[in-house]
Design a protein around this motif. Structure first.
Motif, mmCIF file in Angstrom:
data_model
loop_
_atom_site.group_PDB
_atom_site.id
_atom_site.type_symbol
_atom_site.label_atom_id
_atom_site.label_comp_id
_atom_site.label_asym_id
_atom_site.label_seq_id
_atom_site.Cartn_x
_atom_site.Cartn_y
_atom_site.Cartn_z
ATOM 1 N N LEU A 181 0.850 -1.178 0.000
ATOM 2 C CA LEU A 181 0.000 0.000 0.000
ATOM 3 C C LEU A 181 0.890 1.234 0.000
ATOM 4 N N HIS A 182 0.751 2.061 -1.052
ATOM 5 C CA HIS A 182 1.609 3.235 -1.231
ATOM 6 C C HIS A 182 3.081 2.843 -1.221
ATOM 7 N N SER A 213 3.654 7.459 -1.403
ATOM 8 C CA SER A 213 3.367 8.235 -0.209
ATOM 9 C C SER A 213 3.698 7.402 1.019
ATOM 10 N N GLU A 214 2.999 7.619 2.092
ATOM 11 C CA GLU A 214 3.235 6.982 3.385
ATOM 12 C C GLU A 214 1.882 6.515 3.926
ATOM 13 N N ALA A 215 1.711 5.202 4.010
ATOM 14 C CA ALA A 215 0.393 4.622 4.279
ATOM 15 C C ALA A 215 -0.186 5.014 5.627
ATOM 16 N N PHE A 216 0.661 5.387 6.594
ATOM 17 C CA PHE A 216 0.168 5.666 7.937
ATOM 18 C C PHE A 216 0.047 7.158 8.236
ATOM 19 N N THR A 273 0.712 -8.480 2.568
ATOM 20 C CA THR A 273 0.441 -7.067 2.313
ATOM 21 C C THR A 273 1.364 -6.231 3.178
ATOM 22 N N SER A 274 2.053 -5.276 2.548
ATOM 23 C CA SER A 274 3.122 -4.538 3.232
ATOM 24 C C SER A 274 2.806 -3.048 3.317
#
Length: 531
Positions: free
Chosen positions: A234-235, A239-242, A266-267
């Motif tokens: 994810l992203h 970007s930055e997922a969190f 999933t990372s």
């Protein structure tokens, strides 16, 4: 007057029972067996499928299925679903020995257990998990045709980022992105302010283009996405997922994937942090095989602004979770910026104190535009000769890092020290227990990729990876429009006699869990070994 009648799926099961005890085995009835068994499927409870499958067999195979149900062998003690890819190593091998199954019975058992998984999207059935479907799930309407989606991937940038479709095949897996932009302002970022990516202007603030629902729908429609197999990020590169702005979308996407029953690894790679409440959200996932990769390399804060102490506190906290796979990302390592002995010792002491189990090293990508940016901001430049698109980590620095590792962990038995790997795919395989080979097939070059501190169990798993059969490879080649390519399947690699982009080759490796080369690459590999 009313009459009681069996539900349709029970009636269909009874008809299969009448067909005899071999309907789980390869043959003309198997597709119907898959359809009937999956009519019992509930992604929150796979065991009714197992119970139904027991009616379709007898003897040792029925006993093995009874063992699966009685001991809940499709779940870990934490309640997390065991991923489909791990079933052979974690279940089939033991069940074969305990119940004295022959090869045909093991294959039939594997098929029955595959029926306990859902296959949303345009790829995969229990009988052909890697093939494009001939009939799509009811109600599913792909946002574009496989040919249209593949064409957008062909136009992606050199790192694979596909901003036309926002689902991209990259080296680490398929990246699912909602937008581009990150406010953390790391100076070495290649999505930084002013960067133009496929006509999208980069920005420090994330711009949301897609909802989580739209992003997941696009993922399921992508012909290169295989349920339960394809690694998801994810992203991964946008970007930055969190980030607080993106966390709601990230969490919603994870919920959607989990609700679909998907067990894909999933990372989320992060320099940010999560609260205890957010970590508990991640721990509530039962299907998705999640890993969190926390970046820390003691980079000067003028170059990497995200708060060090908060990151380290987050690393310590998330490493205590029994439900989340956690990698300590020792990256980026930039020659001359964070490679002094003091830097190296500090990082290893930090990871030791935090209890890191798996560490992944990584160098720095650095180009001419970065030089201009660093000089504009008055920042010191890293040293070394950089190749465009490649991360630089010299052999000399790598050896110094490992010498410091040995010093810091001198009082810890070798078998209890953290694994130290060069590749993210290696790290993720190790962190999950070494059940499957490195999914990028890097063990074709063990002297390069396996020389740090990889556990013996992972070495053995990679060294004994099974070559795929031609039918499986053909199913995958059809998904990249190469179905007629000439093949050589050897004990060390699959050689495809046609041109493949790096991302097509990655797609093949990640589905086969096996090295894949073009003819030219295979010749170069043999030549290098001979010399």
């Amino acid at each position: 007057m009313t009459t009681n009648s069996a539900p349709p799926h029970h009636t269909a099961l009874e008809q299969l029972v009448a067909a005899g005890p071999l309907v789980l085995h390869r043959g003309p009835v198997r597709a119907e067996a898959a359809r009937v068994l999956q009519s019992f499927l509930d992604v929150t409870d796979p065991y009714p499928v197992v119970a139904a499958a027991r009616h379709l067999c007898d003897g040792p195979l029925e006993q093995a299925l009874a063992d699966v149900a009685g001991r809940r062998l499709l779940h870990e003690p934490t309640g997390r679903r065991i991923p489909l890819q791990e079933l052979p190593a974690r279940n089939l091998r033991r069940l074969r020995a305990v119940h004295h199954l022959d090869a045909a019975q093991v294959e039939a058992l594997h098929f029955a257990l595959r029926c306990t998984f859902a296959y949303p999207g345009i790829v995969g059935t229990p009988d052909a998990p890697l093939a494009l479907k001939t009939v799509l799930p009811e109600g599913f309407r792909p946002v574009a045709s496989p040919q249209e989606i593949a064409a957008t991937q062909a136009m992606a940038g050199p790192d694979g980022l596909n901003t036309t479709y926002m689902v991209s095949q990259m080296k680490g897996g398929v990246s699912v992105d909602f937008g581009i932009g990150c406010p953390l302002m790391c100076a070495y970022c290649y999505r930084r302010e002013g960067d133009t990516v496929d006509n999208y202007l980069g920005s420090w603030e994330p711009k949301g283009f897609l909802s989580a629902e739209e992003a997941v729908e696009r993922l399921l429609a992508h012909p290169w996405f295989t349920p339960h197999v394809t690694p998801i990020g994810l992203h991964m590169s946008t970007s930055e997922a969190f980030l607080p702005k993106l966390w709601p979308r990230t969490w919603r996407a994870l919920q959607l994937l989990d609700g679909l029953g998907l067990t894909n690894r999933t990372s989320c790679i992060t320099k940010h942090t999560l609260s205890d409440e957010q970590i508990e959200c991640l721990e509530s996932l039962t299907n998705v095989d999640l890993d969190v990769n926390v970046c820390y390399a003691a980079m000067p804060e003028a170059i990497e602004p995200p708060n060090r102490q908060r990151r380290l506190n987050f690393l310590r906290r998330v490493l205590t979770s029994e439900k989340i796979n956690v990698l300590a990302y020792y990256r980026p390592i930039a020659e001359g910026l964070n490679t002094s002995d003091a830097h190296l010792r500090h990082v290893w002491e930090t990871f030791k104190e935090a209890g890191a189990r798996t560490v992944v090293l990584g160098g720095l990508k650095f180009g001419d535009d970065h030089i201009h940016s660093f000089m504009t901001y008055g920042l010191p430049l890293p040293s070394g000769s950089f190749t465009p698109g490649k991360k630089l980590l010299t052999g000399a620095t790598e050896r110094r890092i490992m010498r410091m590792f040995d010093e810091v962990y001198a009082d810890v038995p070798v078998s209890r020290r953290p694994a130290v790997l060069k590749r993210s795919s290696c790290g993720r395989s190790v962190e999950r227990g070494s059940w499957i080979p490195d999914y990028n097939g890097h063990y074709d070059l063990p002297e390069t990729n396996c020389r740090l501190h990889c556990p013996a169990a992972q070495h053995q798993t990679c060294a004994t990876a099974q070559a795929p059969d031609e039918e499986t490879v053909r199913q995958l080649l059809a998904r990249v429009s190469r179905s007629d390519a000439r093949l050589d399947i050897t004990a060390s690699t699959v050689v495809v006699h046609t041109d493949l982009s790096p991302f097509e080759r990655t797609f093949l490796r990640q589905n086969l869990l096996y090295p894949v080369h073009t003819a030219r690459q295979a010749a170069d590999l043999v030549s290098g070994r001979l010399s």
